[in-house]
Write a protein that holds these residues in place. Structure first.
Motif, PDB file in Angstrom:
ATOM      1  N   MET A   1       0.790  -1.198   0.054  1.00 25.49           N
ATOM      2  CA  MET A   1       0.084   0.085   0.175  1.00 25.49           C
ATOM      3  C   MET A   1       0.887   1.237  -0.040  1.00 25.49           C
ATOM      4  O   MET A   1       1.653   1.346   0.817  1.00 25.49           O
ATOM      5  CB  MET A   1      -0.899  -0.191   1.366  1.00 25.49           C
ATOM      6  CG  MET A   1      -2.168   0.602   0.861  1.00 25.49           C
ATOM      7  SD  MET A   1      -2.934   0.244   2.654  1.00 25.49           S
ATOM      8  CE  MET A   1      -4.543   0.658   2.506  1.00 25.49           C
ATOM      9  N   ASN A   2       0.702   2.083  -0.948  1.00 22.05           N
ATOM     10  CA  ASN A   2       1.372   3.379  -1.146  1.00 22.05           C
ATOM     11  C   ASN A   2       0.696   4.469  -0.524  1.00 22.05           C
ATOM     12  O   ASN A   2      -0.420   4.912  -1.142  1.00 22.05           O
ATOM     13  CB  ASN A   2       1.765   3.582  -2.680  1.00 22.05           C
ATOM     14  CG  ASN A   2       2.771   4.705  -2.597  1.00 22.05           C
ATOM     15  OD1 ASN A   2       3.151   5.392  -1.758  1.00 22.05           O
ATOM     16  ND2 ASN A   2       3.137   4.904  -4.175  1.00 22.05           N
ATOM     17  N   ASN A   3       1.175   5.140   0.442  1.00 26.62           N
ATOM     18  CA  ASN A   3       0.344   6.198   1.097  1.00 26.62           C
ATOM     19  C   ASN A   3       1.237   7.580   0.936  1.00 26.62           C
ATOM     20  O   ASN A   3       2.097   7.882   1.627  1.00 26.62           O
ATOM     21  CB  ASN A   3       0.390   5.830   2.537  1.00 26.62           C
ATOM     22  CG  ASN A   3      -0.731   6.910   3.252  1.00 26.62           C
ATOM     23  OD1 ASN A   3      -1.203   7.904   2.613  1.00 26.62           O
ATOM     24  ND2 ASN A   3      -0.945   6.653   4.469  1.00 26.62           N
ATOM     25  N   ASP A   4       1.034   8.108  -0.316  1.00 25.59           N
ATOM     26  CA  ASP A   4       1.791   9.331  -0.609  1.00 25.59           C
ATOM     27  C   ASP A   4       1.327  10.758   0.057  1.00 25.59           C
ATOM     28  O   ASP A   4       1.669  11.726  -0.144  1.00 25.59           O
ATOM     29  CB  ASP A   4       1.627   9.467  -2.381  1.00 25.59           C
ATOM     30  CG  ASP A   4       2.726   8.407  -2.831  1.00 25.59           C
ATOM     31  OD1 ASP A   4       3.478   7.808  -2.039  1.00 25.59           O
ATOM     32  OD2 ASP A   4       2.330   8.453  -4.094  1.00 25.59           O
ATOM     33  N   ARG A   5       0.182  10.496   0.558  1.00 26.54           N
ATOM     34  CA  ARG A   5      -0.664  11.776   1.206  1.00 26.54           C
ATOM     35  C   ARG A   5       0.119  12.247   2.264  1.00 26.54           C
ATOM     36  O   ARG A   5       0.388  11.563   3.389  1.00 26.54           O
ATOM     37  CB  ARG A   5      -2.031  11.451   1.567  1.00 26.54           C
ATOM     38  CG  ARG A   5      -2.930  12.507   2.205  1.00 26.54           C
ATOM     39  CD  ARG A   5      -4.245  12.005   2.291  1.00 26.54           C
ATOM     40  NE  ARG A   5      -4.866  12.965   2.844  1.00 26.54           N
ATOM     41  CZ  ARG A   5      -6.417  13.230   2.826  1.00 26.54           C
ATOM     42  NH1 ARG A   5      -6.786  12.373   2.306  1.00 26.54           N
ATOM     43  NH2 ARG A   5      -6.636  14.282   3.532  1.00 26.54           N
ATOM     44  N   GLU A   6       0.728  13.452   2.440  1.00 26.37           N
ATOM     45  CA  GLU A   6       1.212  14.244   3.547  1.00 26.37           C
ATOM     46  C   GLU A   6       0.227  14.517   4.812  1.00 26.37           C
ATOM     47  O   GLU A   6      -0.914  15.002   4.364  1.00 26.37           O
ATOM     48  CB  GLU A   6       1.975  15.411   3.042  1.00 26.37           C
ATOM     49  CG  GLU A   6       3.146  14.979   2.405  1.00 26.37           C
ATOM     50  CD  GLU A   6       3.861  16.576   2.096  1.00 26.37           C
ATOM     51  OE1 GLU A   6       3.523  17.260   2.947  1.00 26.37           O
ATOM     52  OE2 GLU A   6       4.340  16.192   0.852  1.00 26.37           O
ATOM     53  N   GLU A   7       0.480  14.391   5.951  1.00 22.83           N
ATOM     54  CA  GLU A   7      -0.519  14.574   7.066  1.00 22.83           C
ATOM     55  C   GLU A   7      -0.176  16.163   7.572  1.00 22.83           C
ATOM     56  O   GLU A   7       1.010  16.730   7.183  1.00 22.83           O
ATOM     57  CB  GLU A   7      -0.128  13.805   8.033  1.00 22.83           C
ATOM     58  CG  GLU A   7      -0.435  12.289   7.711  1.00 22.83           C
ATOM     59  CD  GLU A   7      -0.917  11.424   8.668  1.00 22.83           C
ATOM     60  OE1 GLU A   7      -1.358  11.906  10.015  1.00 22.83           O
ATOM     61  OE2 GLU A   7      -0.807  10.158   8.500  1.00 22.83           O
ATOM     62  N   GLY A   8      -1.145  16.641   7.881  1.00 26.88           N
ATOM     63  CA  GLY A   8      -1.183  18.222   8.427  1.00 26.88           C
ATOM     64  C   GLY A   8      -2.463  18.855   8.243  1.00 26.88           C
ATOM     65  O   GLY A   8      -3.708  18.216   8.185  1.00 26.88           O
ATOM     66  N   PHE A   9      -2.582  20.238   8.658  1.00 23.97           N
ATOM     67  CA  PHE A   9      -3.813  20.924   8.713  1.00 23.97           C
ATOM     68  C   PHE A   9      -4.171  21.436   7.265  1.00 23.97           C
ATOM     69  O   PHE A   9      -2.922  22.035   6.676  1.00 23.97           O
ATOM     70  CB  PHE A   9      -3.887  22.004   9.807  1.00 23.97           C
ATOM     71  CG  PHE A   9      -3.675  21.400  11.159  1.00 23.97           C
ATOM     72  CD1 PHE A   9      -4.770  20.516  11.644  1.00 23.97           C
ATOM     73  CD2 PHE A   9      -2.335  21.471  11.747  1.00 23.97           C
ATOM     74  CE1 PHE A   9      -4.729  20.129  13.060  1.00 23.97           C
ATOM     75  CE2 PHE A   9      -2.660  20.878  13.089  1.00 23.97           C
ATOM     76  CZ  PHE A   9      -3.586  20.152  13.784  1.00 23.97           C
ATOM     77  N   THR A  10      -5.338  21.501   6.873  1.00 30.60           N
ATOM     78  CA  THR A  10      -5.652  22.262   5.917  1.00 30.60           C
ATOM     79  C   THR A  10      -5.702  23.650   6.134  1.00 30.60           C
ATOM     80  O   THR A  10      -5.959  24.142   7.185  1.00 30.60           O
ATOM     81  CB  THR A  10      -6.923  21.757   5.020  1.00 30.60           C
ATOM     82  OG1 THR A  10      -7.953  21.997   6.161  1.00 30.60           O
ATOM     83  CG2 THR A  10      -6.726  20.357   4.864  1.00 30.60           C
ATOM     84  N   LEU A  11      -5.796  24.321   4.898  1.00 29.59           N
ATOM     85  CA  LEU A  11      -6.001  26.044   5.349  1.00 29.59           C
ATOM     86  C   LEU A  11      -7.272  26.308   5.881  1.00 29.59           C
ATOM     87  O   LEU A  11      -7.358  27.123   6.757  1.00 29.59           O
ATOM     88  CB  LEU A  11      -5.773  26.628   3.875  1.00 29.59           C
ATOM     89  CG  LEU A  11      -5.842  28.077   3.911  1.00 29.59           C
ATOM     90  CD1 LEU A  11      -4.809  28.784   4.898  1.00 29.59           C
ATOM     91  CD2 LEU A  11      -5.668  28.666   2.608  1.00 29.59           C
TER      92      LEU A  11
END
Length: 138
Positions: A1-11
């Motif tokens: 499983m490839n998880n390219d999504r970065e974690e953090g808060f959206t604007l």
């Protein structure tokens, strides 16, 4: 499983948090500032009561009201020779009003035998609300 999504808060999430903090700060400021004004007026009233008592003690010892508030700390020349001046004076220190200006004194007073007063927040005679004079006649 490839998880390219970065974690953090959206604007959008950050903007919501900033708006909430701003609203809370506004509520606190609206509720705290009037309390500060009230506290400053109450401190002035307490200081004036203390000075008023010292002036009365001075009068009882020296048979006259002082010419100014400085006489409560150090004896004026005309009183120093009589031996009636209380050792150490009548107050340890003369406080300034909460707005860091000296208290005013007038003898004979307009409101009584003598007046001890502060000009209030604006530093000028008269005024209304927080700018109103605070004196021993109130």
């Amino acid at each position: 499983m490839n998880n390219d999504r970065e974690e953090g808060f959206t604007l959008v999430e950050l903007m919501v948090v900033i708006v909430i903090i701003g609203l809370l700060a506004t509520v606190v400021i609206v509720n705290v500032l009037p309390s500060q004004d009230r506290a400053m007026r109450e401190k002035a009233k307490a200081d004036i009561a203390l000075i008023e008592q010292a002036v009365e003690m001075y009068r009882l010892d020296n048979f006259a009201y002082p010419a100014g508030l400085a006489a409560l700390r150090t004896p004026p020349p005309e009183v120093a020779q009589t031996g009636r001046y209380r050792p150490g004076g009548y107050v340890k220190r003369l406080p300034n009003d909460p707005w860091d200006r000296p208290y005013q004194f007038r003898a004979p007073g307009r409101q009584g035998a003598f007046d001890v007063y502060s000009f209030g927040a604006d530093g000028q005679e008269g005024g209304e609300g927080e700018n109103a004079d605070i004196g021993n006649w109130q």
